[in-house]
Design a protein around this motif. Structure first.
Motif, PDB file in Angstrom:
ATOM      1  N   THR B  12      -7.705  13.126   7.410  1.00 57.13           N
ATOM      2  CA  THR B  12      -8.429  12.829   8.643  1.00 57.13           C
ATOM      3  C   THR B  12      -8.779  11.352   8.687  1.00 57.13           C
ATOM      4  O   THR B  12      -9.077  10.738   7.662  1.00 57.13           O
ATOM      5  N   TYR B  13      -8.715  10.784   9.850  1.00 58.43           N
ATOM      6  CA  TYR B  13      -9.184   9.418  10.074  1.00 58.43           C
ATOM      7  C   TYR B  13     -10.409   9.487  10.961  1.00 58.43           C
ATOM      8  O   TYR B  13     -10.322   9.960  12.081  1.00 58.43           O
ATOM      9  N   SER B  14     -11.510   9.026  10.451  1.00 51.69           N
ATOM     10  CA  SER B  14     -12.807   9.069  11.135  1.00 51.69           C
ATOM     11  C   SER B  14     -12.984  10.362  11.933  1.00 51.69           C
ATOM     12  O   SER B  14     -13.182  10.366  13.140  1.00 51.69           O
ATOM     13  N   GLY B  15     -12.865  11.481  11.209  1.00 52.71           N
ATOM     14  CA  GLY B  15     -13.164  12.773  11.801  1.00 52.71           C
ATOM     15  C   GLY B  15     -12.018  13.413  12.572  1.00 52.71           C
ATOM     16  O   GLY B  15     -12.075  14.580  12.916  1.00 52.71           O
ATOM     17  N   ARG B  16     -10.948  12.640  12.824  1.00 59.58           N
ATOM     18  CA  ARG B  16      -9.823  13.200  13.575  1.00 59.58           C
ATOM     19  C   ARG B  16      -8.732  13.604  12.586  1.00 59.58           C
ATOM     20  O   ARG B  16      -8.255  12.781  11.806  1.00 59.58           O
ATOM     21  N   ALA B  17      -8.359  14.878  12.614  1.00 58.93           N
ATOM     22  CA  ALA B  17      -7.354  15.364  11.673  1.00 58.93           C
ATOM     23  C   ALA B  17      -5.973  14.901  12.126  1.00 58.93           C
ATOM     24  O   ALA B  17      -5.515  15.251  13.209  1.00 58.93           O
ATOM     25  N   VAL B  18      -5.330  14.092  11.303  1.00 58.61           N
ATOM     26  CA  VAL B  18      -3.994  13.598  11.619  1.00 58.61           C
ATOM     27  C   VAL B  18      -2.949  14.488  10.947  1.00 58.61           C
ATOM     28  O   VAL B  18      -1.889  14.757  11.488  1.00 58.61           O
ATOM     29  N   LEU B  19      -3.280  14.967   9.741  1.00 58.68           N
ATOM     30  CA  LEU B  19      -2.456  15.991   9.092  1.00 58.68           C
ATOM     31  C   LEU B  19      -3.325  17.229   8.941  1.00 58.68           C
ATOM     32  O   LEU B  19      -4.398  17.169   8.348  1.00 58.68           O
ATOM     33  N   GLY B  36       9.839  13.991  13.925  1.00 54.13           N
ATOM     34  CA  GLY B  36       8.728  14.309  14.821  1.00 54.13           C
ATOM     35  C   GLY B  36       8.512  13.166  15.791  1.00 54.13           C
ATOM     36  O   GLY B  36       8.976  12.058  15.551  1.00 54.13           O
ATOM     37  N   PRO B  37       7.805  13.434  16.887  1.00 47.28           N
ATOM     38  CA  PRO B  37       7.574  12.385  17.882  1.00 47.28           C
ATOM     39  C   PRO B  37       6.585  11.330  17.368  1.00 47.28           C
ATOM     40  O   PRO B  37       6.005  11.491  16.301  1.00 47.28           O
ATOM     41  N   ASN B  38       6.388  10.272  18.143  1.00 48.22           N
ATOM     42  CA  ASN B  38       5.442   9.216  17.787  1.00 48.22           C
ATOM     43  C   ASN B  38       4.069   9.787  17.532  1.00 48.22           C
ATOM     44  O   ASN B  38       3.586  10.625  18.292  1.00 48.22           O
ATOM     45  N   GLY B  39       3.469   9.353  16.439  1.00 45.16           N
ATOM     46  CA  GLY B  39       2.101   9.765  16.158  1.00 45.16           C
ATOM     47  C   GLY B  39       1.980  11.163  15.587  1.00 45.16           C
ATOM     48  O   GLY B  39       0.883  11.692  15.454  1.00 45.16           O
ATOM     49  N   ALA B  40       3.114  11.778  15.215  1.00 42.88           N
ATOM     50  CA  ALA B  40       3.069  13.153  14.711  1.00 42.88           C
ATOM     51  C   ALA B  40       2.418  13.230  13.329  1.00 42.88           C
ATOM     52  O   ALA B  40       1.902  14.266  12.936  1.00 42.88           O
ATOM     53  N   GLY B  41       2.466  12.111  12.592  1.00 42.96           N
ATOM     54  CA  GLY B  41       1.912  12.119  11.239  1.00 42.96           C
ATOM     55  C   GLY B  41       2.973  11.941  10.159  1.00 42.96           C
ATOM     56  O   GLY B  41       2.706  12.158   8.982  1.00 42.96           O
ATOM     57  N   LYS B  42       4.165  11.506  10.547  1.00 36.21           N
ATOM     58  CA  LYS B  42       5.265  11.351   9.587  1.00 36.21           C
ATOM     59  C   LYS B  42       4.950  10.278   8.553  1.00 36.21           C
ATOM     60  O   LYS B  42       5.047  10.508   7.348  1.00 36.21           O
ATOM     61  N   THR B  43       4.575   9.088   9.050  1.00 38.16           N
ATOM     62  CA  THR B  43       4.298   7.985   8.134  1.00 38.16           C
ATOM     63  C   THR B  43       3.104   8.313   7.243  1.00 38.16           C
ATOM     64  O   THR B  43       3.129   8.059   6.045  1.00 38.16           O
ATOM     65  N   THR B  44       2.074   8.912   7.829  1.00 37.01           N
ATOM     66  CA  THR B  44       0.912   9.308   7.035  1.00 37.01           C
ATOM     67  C   THR B  44       1.348  10.239   5.908  1.00 37.01           C
ATOM     68  O   THR B  44       0.934  10.085   4.761  1.00 37.01           O
ATOM     69  N   THR B  45       2.220  11.197   6.226  1.00 33.24           N
ATOM     70  CA  THR B  45       2.692  12.136   5.214  1.00 33.24           C
ATOM     71  C   THR B  45       3.404  11.413   4.075  1.00 33.24           C
ATOM     72  O   THR B  45       3.040  11.561   2.909  1.00 33.24           O
ATOM     73  N   LEU B  52       0.255   5.583  -1.390  1.00 31.94           N
ATOM     74  CA  LEU B  52      -0.388   4.468  -0.678  1.00 31.94           C
ATOM     75  C   LEU B  52      -1.644   4.917   0.054  1.00 31.94           C
ATOM     76  O   LEU B  52      -2.523   4.127   0.343  1.00 31.94           O
ATOM     77  N   ARG B  53      -1.679   6.176   0.451  1.00 31.56           N
ATOM     78  CA  ARG B  53      -2.889   6.719   1.093  1.00 31.56           C
ATOM     79  C   ARG B  53      -3.326   7.935   0.299  1.00 31.56           C
ATOM     80  O   ARG B  53      -2.508   8.624  -0.307  1.00 31.56           O
ATOM     81  N   ARG B  54      -4.632   8.172   0.331  1.00 31.33           N
ATOM     82  CA  ARG B  54      -5.175   9.326  -0.383  1.00 31.33           C
ATOM     83  C   ARG B  54      -5.436  10.455   0.592  1.00 31.33           C
ATOM     84  O   ARG B  54      -6.198  10.298   1.539  1.00 31.33           O
ATOM     85  N   LEU B  82       8.997   0.646   3.763  1.00 32.74           N
ATOM     86  CA  LEU B  82       7.865   0.971   4.634  1.00 32.74           C
ATOM     87  C   LEU B  82       8.252   0.784   6.095  1.00 32.74           C
ATOM     88  O   LEU B  82       9.120  -0.029   6.417  1.00 32.74           O
ATOM     89  N   GLN B  83       7.568   1.532   6.962  1.00 32.26           N
ATOM     90  CA  GLN B  83       7.875   1.392   8.394  1.00 32.26           C
ATOM     91  C   GLN B  83       7.538  -0.011   8.880  1.00 32.26           C
ATOM     92  O   GLN B  83       8.251  -0.585   9.682  1.00 32.26           O
ATOM     93  N   GLN B  84       6.407  -0.527   8.403  1.00 30.92           N
ATOM     94  CA  GLN B  84       6.021  -1.861   8.845  1.00 30.92           C
ATOM     95  C   GLN B  84       5.828  -2.799   7.676  1.00 30.92           C
ATOM     96  O   GLN B  84       4.801  -2.775   7.026  1.00 30.92           O
ATOM     97  N   ASP B 154      11.463   4.939   5.822  1.00 29.93           N
ATOM     98  CA  ASP B 154      10.662   5.275   7.007  1.00 29.93           C
ATOM     99  C   ASP B 154      11.198   4.536   8.230  1.00 29.93           C
ATOM    100  O   ASP B 154      11.081   3.324   8.319  1.00 29.93           O
ATOM    101  N   GLU B 155      11.775   5.279   9.152  1.00 27.28           N
ATOM    102  CA  GLU B 155      12.315   4.719  10.402  1.00 27.28           C
ATOM    103  C   GLU B 155      13.359   3.647  10.128  1.00 27.28           C
ATOM    104  O   GLU B 155      13.206   2.497  10.500  1.00 27.28           O
ATOM    105  N   LEU B 156      14.446   4.049   9.476  1.00 27.41           N
ATOM    106  CA  LEU B 156      15.346   2.995   9.049  1.00 27.41           C
ATOM    107  C   LEU B 156      16.215   2.434  10.145  1.00 27.41           C
ATOM    108  O   LEU B 156      16.755   1.346   9.994  1.00 27.41           O
ATOM    109  N   SER B 186      12.274   9.958  10.563  1.00 29.43           N
ATOM    110  CA  SER B 186      13.003   9.519  11.746  1.00 29.43           C
ATOM    111  C   SER B 186      12.413  10.165  12.982  1.00 29.43           C
ATOM    112  O   SER B 186      11.805  11.227  12.911  1.00 29.43           O
ATOM    113  N   HIS B 187      12.563   9.499  14.135  1.00 30.38           N
ATOM    114  CA  HIS B 187      12.341  10.282  15.338  1.00 30.38           C
ATOM    115  C   HIS B 187      13.597  10.369  16.181  1.00 30.38           C
ATOM    116  O   HIS B 187      13.538  10.602  17.371  1.00 30.38           O
ATOM    117  N   PHE B 188      14.735  10.218  15.491  1.00 37.58           N
ATOM    118  CA  PHE B 188      16.014  10.404  16.173  1.00 37.58           C
ATOM    119  C   PHE B 188      16.673  11.696  15.707  1.00 37.58           C
ATOM    120  O   PHE B 188      16.936  11.891  14.533  1.00 37.58           O
TER     121      PHE B 188
END
Ligand SMILES: Nc1ncnc2c1ncn2[C@@H]1O[C@H](COP(=O)(O)OP(=O)(O)OP(=O)(O)O)[C@@H](O)[C@H]1O
Ligand SMILES: [Mg+2]
Lengths: 234, 303
Positions: B12-19, B36-45, B52-54, B82-84, B154-156, B186-188
């Motif tokens: 969760t990011y500041s109370g919002r569940a992303v995964l 998955g589409p943009n913002g689905a949580g792929k990179t977070t996963t 890199l993230r806990r 990395l994506q970015q 990630d998003e090659l 990917s989102h393709f």
């Protein structure tokens, strides 16, 4: 070659390719040559000013812009996926910028002493102490900018915005003797001003007033502690 | 053997569940897609899996190790794109590869990698001067330079032109041929269909499907519909409806729609040719991953 040696070699090349490095060396040198040509041989104002300009430019400008840029570009993050810790990159950068500053200072001393014939102080230790403390304080300010700025451009902007008032108060734009007395007095309490004052004292060889040095040490401790607390890796 | 095991991941990011609840496992040597589409949580996963993230909850094992606790040990065996990320503008391609190779105990020969990824002519080019495709090739080469057992991409191909995408795909196939376990975000749809052995479809932080690309599309169903306009005035229904795999033939004047499963389109074409019947406006509507996504989520897949 070990990773750290290679990292140092590559970062050195990058620093030399960065126009900002050359600028940080040339601006104080230019200042020195322009005003040094017509100055008396026993001048004690010019070199401390030139050396403070170099510390100011590198500490306020080059260091934070480089570090914030590395964070913004995700280079620190990319590094943390490898066996090499991103802290190593920060340490290497810090050392290299110190080396750059040492080179800029050495160049000024050589030109002032060798070409312009300006008298250098006979005792090196007080100068070295003032330089060490002044550099530490200004690099701490640079680290704080790097910690707070959201990206490289912002760091650059903050650096420029801070440089001119700090340089003015420190008596680097107008010699202290020509400044309004109240501003000159305030200036002596700023990091850059304390550095120039400490350096000027070491130059004249008068019995040192410890206040500027104590101020610089205090600035270093407090500001770098805040910078370390605020620093983000991404 | 499962190289990656992810169970009940939550972030969760500041109370919002992303995964919400993400679980999957990746087998050795597999190319595993996360779609998955943009913002689905792929990179977070994947960034949780990379350490890199806990995550807030759930367990992750990579090569049997915990990516946060055993980070030191894992870094040697895991390659990441990395994506970015960017590199310093003035860093040259050869220098970057040489530098990153020096970070690992047993790296690959970076010159060989430079050759393999078509970067040899660019070795003196500065990062700031590279095109998008060239940068992407460099990033993938850097992800591989430590000779990893597992690599995350990630998003090659995002932002690449179609030709650069295809050549990047060929290179990914080469990575797979070396036996490197690959996680590809990917989102393709076409990319995942082309490259992946299995795909997890993530939508709004949950895995909505996990299957082979063919399994997701329902490949056994094959083409769903075939449409054409008959030039001759003949009734096609008796001709075609007896062919194998055909479920229905509709006719509206000269416009004919054939529904079927499997390879029925070939049979229809052969039969029409046999009867010397000419057709125009021939269209075969193939079910794609895109349709599968709509079926799974009830929403269109927007990039
Ligand atoms: N550090 C963060 N802080 C707050 N919110 C974040 C953070 N990182 C990601 N998010 C949010 O989490 C959600 C999932 O992001 P994520 O980057 O994992 O998506 P994605 O599937 O990779 O998308 P894309 O296809 O755009 O790369 C997004 O809504 C994003 O805004
Ligand atoms: Mg992403």
């Amino acid at each position: 070659m070990t990773a750290l040696a290679k990292l140092t070699a590559v970062e050195t090349k990058l620093l030399l390719r960065e126009p900002g490095s050359l600028v940080s060396i040339l601006i104080p040198l230019f200042f020195l040559v322009v005003f040094g040509a017509s100055t008396p041989k026993d001048d004690t104002v010019l070199l401390p000013m030139g050396m403070s300009i170099a510390v100011g430019l590198i500490g306020l400008y080059l260091l934070p812009t480089t570090l914030a840029g590395y964070r913004e570009r995700g280079i620190l993050r990319r590094l943390s996926t490898t066996p090499v810790k991103p802290g190593n990159l920060l340490a290497v950068q810090l050392l290299l910028q110190l080396a750059l500053l040492a080179a800029a200072t050495a160049l000024q001393l050589t030109v002032a002493g060798g070409v312009l014939g300006i008298q250098l102080p006979s005792r090196a230790l007080p100068v070295a102490i003032a330089c060490a403390l002044g550099t530490a304080a200004m690099f701490a300010v640079g680290l704080l900018i790097a910690a707070l700025a959201p990206n490289g451009r912002a760091a650059n902007g903050i650096g420029v915005l801070l440089y001119f008032p700090m340089a003015y108060l420190a008596g680097l734009i107008q010699p202290v003797a020509q400044m309004p007395a109240s501003l000159a007095r305030v200036g002596e309490y700023t990091p850059l001003g304390a550095f120039r004052a400490g350096l000027a004292q070491a130059w004249t060889g008068q019995s040192p007033d410890l206040l500027p040095l104590i101020l610089l040490a205090a600035y270093t401790v407090v500001i770098s502690a805040i910078a370390a607390r605020c620093f983000r890796w991404e | 053997m499962a190289v990656i095991e992810v169970a009940n991941l939550r972030k969760t990011y500041s109370g919002r569940a992303v995964l919400e609840d993400v679980s999957f496992s990746v087998q050795e040597g597999e190319v595993f897609g996360i779609l998955g589409p943009n913002g689905a949580g792929k990179t977070t996963t994947v960034e949780c899996v990379e350490g890199l993230r806990r995550p807030d909850a759930g367990t992750i094992r990579v090569l049997g190790l915990d990516p946060v606790r055993d980070a030191r040990a894992l870094r040697e065996d895991v390659g990441v794109q990395l994506q970015q990320t960017q590199l310093p503008e003035n860093l040259k391609v050869g220098e970057a590869l040489d530098l990153y190779a020096s970070f690992y105990r047993a790296p690959r020969d970076w010159r060989e990698l430079q050759e393999e990824w078509g970067l040899a002519e660019l070795r003196r080019a500065r990062f700031g001067k590279l095109s998008g495709g060239q940068r992407q090739r460099l990033f993938i080469a850097l992800a591989l330079v430590g000779d990893p057992k597992v690599v995350f991409l990630d998003e090659l191909t995002t932002g690449l032109d179609p030709q650069a995408r295809r050549s990047t795909w060929e290179l990914v196939k080469r990575v797979r041929a070396r036996g490197v376990t690959t996680v590809l975000v990917s989102h393709f749809m076409d990319e995942v269909e082309e490259l992946c052995d299995r795909v997890a479809v993530i939508d709004r932080g949950t895995v909505v499907a996990l299957d082979t690309p063919a399994g997701l599309v329902g490949a056994d169903a094959g083409p769903q519909q075939m449409r054409f306009t008959l030039l001759a005035d003949t009734d096609p229904v008796p001709l075609l409806s007896a062919l194998p795999g055909i479920t229905a033939v509709d006719r509206d004047g000269a416009h004919v729609t054939v529904h079927g499963t499997g390879d029925f389109a070939t049979a229809v074409a052969a039969r029409l040719a046999q009867e010397h019947l000419l057709v125009t406006d021939l269209r075969i509507d193939q079910r794609s991953l895109e349709d599968a996504f709509i079926a799974l989520t009830g929403r269109p897949f927007d990039h």
